[in-house]
Design a protein around this motif. Structure first.
Motif, PDB file in Angstrom:
ATOM      1  N   TYR A  74       0.859  -1.096  -0.378  1.00 36.76           N
ATOM      2  CA  TYR A  74      -0.196  -0.517   0.091  1.00 36.76           C
ATOM      3  C   TYR A  74       1.511   0.826   0.243  1.00 36.76           C
ATOM      4  N   THR A  75       1.917   1.299   1.102  1.00 37.40           N
ATOM      5  CA  THR A  75       2.526   2.864   0.620  1.00 37.40           C
ATOM      6  C   THR A  75       3.563   2.824  -0.002  1.00 37.40           C
ATOM      7  N   LYS A  76       3.782   1.925  -0.939  1.00 39.33           N
ATOM      8  CA  LYS A  76       4.311   2.012  -2.406  1.00 39.33           C
ATOM      9  C   LYS A  76       4.580   2.405  -3.336  1.00 39.33           C
ATOM     10  N   PHE A  77       2.098   1.916  -2.920  1.00 38.83           N
ATOM     11  CA  PHE A  77       1.876   2.021  -4.078  1.00 38.83           C
ATOM     12  C   PHE A  77       1.105   3.694  -3.840  1.00 38.83           C
ATOM     13  N   ASP A  78       0.561   3.991  -2.830  1.00 37.79           N
ATOM     14  CA  ASP A  78      -0.049   5.184  -2.869  1.00 37.79           C
ATOM     15  C   ASP A  78       1.133   6.170  -2.792  1.00 37.79           C
ATOM     16  N   LYS A  79       2.383   6.102  -2.003  1.00 39.49           N
ATOM     17  CA  LYS A  79       3.457   7.353  -3.113  1.00 39.49           C
ATOM     18  C   LYS A  79       3.286   7.360  -4.437  1.00 39.49           C
ATOM     19  N   ILE A  80       4.023   6.871  -4.951  1.00 39.10           N
ATOM     20  CA  ILE A  80       3.685   7.186  -6.735  1.00 39.10           C
ATOM     21  C   ILE A  80       2.532   7.457  -7.653  1.00 39.10           C
ATOM     22  N   HIS A  81       1.338   7.100  -6.381  1.00 33.95           N
ATOM     23  CA  HIS A  81       0.150   7.809  -6.839  1.00 33.95           C
ATOM     24  C   HIS A  81       0.138   9.183  -6.212  1.00 33.95           C
ATOM     25  N   LYS A  82       0.174   9.322  -5.086  1.00 36.25           N
ATOM     26  CA  LYS A  82       0.420  10.996  -4.709  1.00 36.25           C
ATOM     27  C   LYS A  82       1.182  11.638  -6.003  1.00 36.25           C
ATOM     28  N   ASN A  83       2.653  11.517  -6.260  1.00 34.49           N
ATOM     29  CA  ASN A  83       3.649  11.706  -6.583  1.00 34.49           C
ATOM     30  C   ASN A  83       3.240  12.143  -8.244  1.00 34.49           C
ATOM     31  N   ARG A  84       2.368  11.617  -8.766  1.00 33.98           N
ATOM     32  CA  ARG A  84       1.562  11.480  -9.936  1.00 33.98           C
ATOM     33  C   ARG A  84       0.108  11.310 -10.036  1.00 33.98           C
ATOM     34  N   PRO A  85      -0.243  12.680  -9.747  1.00 34.97           N
ATOM     35  CA  PRO A  85      -2.394  12.431  -9.258  1.00 34.97           C
ATOM     36  C   PRO A  85      -2.924  12.026 -10.442  1.00 34.97           C
ATOM     37  N   SER A  86      -2.302  13.182 -10.984  1.00 37.01           N
ATOM     38  CA  SER A  86      -3.231  12.877 -12.689  1.00 37.01           C
ATOM     39  C   SER A  86      -2.927  11.588 -13.463  1.00 37.01           C
ATOM     40  N   MET A  87      -2.025  10.411 -13.204  1.00 40.00           N
ATOM     41  CA  MET A  87      -1.957   9.529 -13.347  1.00 40.00           C
ATOM     42  C   MET A  87      -2.960   8.188 -12.360  1.00 40.00           C
ATOM     43  N   LYS A  88      -4.007   7.812 -13.593  1.00 34.50           N
ATOM     44  CA  LYS A  88      -5.148   6.981 -12.694  1.00 34.50           C
ATOM     45  C   LYS A  88      -4.915   5.502 -12.379  1.00 34.50           C
TER      46      LYS A  88
END
Length: 204
Positions: A74-88
């Protein structure tokens, strides 16, 4: 002169309090019910043959192991998604890279800890990580967690676990650990505890 006396008094008071705290810790004072006491237990976990020599994670610790892995994913996925909010949705190669990094982690912050006479894993995402005490890490613990991780990925698939993260977010732990079959490490542990509790009541 007054300042010197005040300083000396402060030093003596600190030394006295430190002695009281250390004496209490050495005597093995129990932690509070929620395990949040600052008193350190110096008791080393007592390992049986399964704990010490088996290549597999002991059944009683699989739930903790699953929760550690779910938290790391969860932590790794969440970190990437927060850094790229436009990427669904992440591209497949990045999803694979994340699972590889989790399953090949050295798990240096993980190990077994004695908490009120009960052996528990201590690691990221677990409440046990904040309970003071002696953690016994290294050895076979990292390879056991790696094996568990590979088992989840092999049985469920990277894409399915990633989709579960997108649907459940922080509740990825519930999906991975509290279901049925390979996803039931915490469910089966809870059932075992209930059976033991029921048996103990019947014997009274």
């Amino acid at each position: 002169m007054v300042m010197a006396v005040q300083f000396l008094s402060s030093v003596l008071l600190f030394a006295l309090l430190s002695r009281v705290h250390c004496d209490g810790a050495i005597k093995g004072l129990d932690q509070s019910e929620d395990g949040s006491s600052g008193t350190i237990s110096f008791k080393t976990p007592e390992l049986d043959d399964e704990d010490a020599y088996s290549f597999h994670m002991p059944s009683s610790l699989k739930c903790d192991g699953c929760r550690v892995l779910a938290h790391m994913m969860y932590t790794k996925f969440d970190k990437i998604h927060k850094n790229r909010p436009s990427m669904k949705t992440l591209p497949e190669h990045e999803i694979l890279d994340i699972f590889e990094s989790v399953c090949e982690d050295k798990f240096e912050n993980c190990g077994v800890k004695d908490i009120k006479g009960v052996k528990r894993l201590s690691g990221p995402g677990l409440e046990t990580a904040d309970v003071p005490g002696v953690m016994q890490g290294g050895g076979k613990w990292p390879s056991r967690l790696q094996q568990m991780c590979q088992n989840y990925v092999g049985e469920l698939g990277e894409e399915e676990i990633y989709q579960a993260y997108k649907e459940h977010g922080k509740q990825l732990e519930k999906y991975l650990c509290y279901g049925d079959g390979v996803q039931g490490d915490c469910s089966s542990l809870n059932k075992t505890k209930k059976k033991k509790a029921k048996k103990s009541k019947e014997e009274l």
